[in-house]
Scaffold this active site. Sequence first.
Site: not given
Length: 341
Positions: A40, A43
């Site tokens: 994450t 990202h």
Amino acid sequence: MKALAKLKSERGLWLTDVAKPEVGHNDLLIQIRKTAICGTDIHIYNWDEWAQKTIPVPMHVGHEYVGVVAGMGSEVKGFEIGDRVSGEGHITCGYCRNCRAGRRHLCRNTVGVGVNREGAFAEYLVIPAFNAFKLPPDISDDLASIFDPFGNAVHTALSFNLVGEDVLITGAGPIGIMAVAIARHVGARHVVVTDVNEYRLDLARKMGASRAVNVAKEDLREVMGQLHMCEGFDVGLEMSGNPQAFRQMLETMNHGGKIALLGIPPANTAIDWNQVIFKGLEIKGIYGREMFETWYKMVALIQSGLDITPIITHHYKIDDFQQGFDAMLSGQSGKVILDWA
Ligand code: NAD
Ligand code: ZN
């Protein structure tokens, strides 16, 4: 205090100075010792479409950590200054039906630490004391700092009974590799893992995979034949988010097989539903960790001899965070740890 933040709406993260967070009545103040980099965070670093519409700017991020209790609100019970803790990154509402029924992992109002609110890539983190998890002394700081993704692996892998079963894990990312070790530890028969990344397949072999298959070069069906698995897999753990991997899983499951889906596929991914229907497959979506059942199981698994330490491949000081992100971005890494203390 020092923090690693998204300061601009563009690719990258920046070390900066932010105010020390305020501690509410029910909160713990945690002095961070170690953090780990999650997919994450990559990202967010890359500033992809999801990150652009999700992450407020400026904000410091991060949600995999271990630290010590350095302060607490007046209503907090059960913790003392100096306690070593990690914490559940999903802050739940406490009043929806699932929360009130004790199914916190199904809360419809979840707020993510380091995603929807300030994160753990900082000298201090404040979270509700409810979310903190006190660590026994025999869990190292390194391991405790990856309890969040380890918990994803445990929650997914223990969704179905694996004893004596043939298990397919698609995706040998850090979570898939930890799932390999868990499946092996709890008594699966064959644990086959697929990926297209040789570095990660090698790590999966070290962690106990019966076979780690590069699906870009090898035929999964041939491997199944070599293992004398003529009927198909009993349990599938989808941990790649790759549509092709999920389709391959559906094709190689035995009738009555059970699948847990952790990997997040692109929107509108199409599958052959006939595989699901005519094989009578059972499919379960997985989000996060069970609060706090998964956390107790993580400790128990490690205390009963599960060794996931090889998944930690890189360590850097927080000032060298860029090298840590570069290692993650290269694909030639397992978990990357950033030291704060
Ligand atoms: P990761 O991106 O590091 O690992 C995914 C792996 O899948 C990579 O190694 C990639 O090479 C591999 N892959 C690509 N194509 C493949 C194919 N055709 N067949 C097999 N493998 C293939 O991710 P991670 O951090 O290990 O997380 C695993 C997945 O779980 C990701 O999709 C992530 O977004 C998701 N996730 C979900 C939750 C949740 O709560 N549901 C929580 C954490 C992560
Ligand atoms: Zn809720």
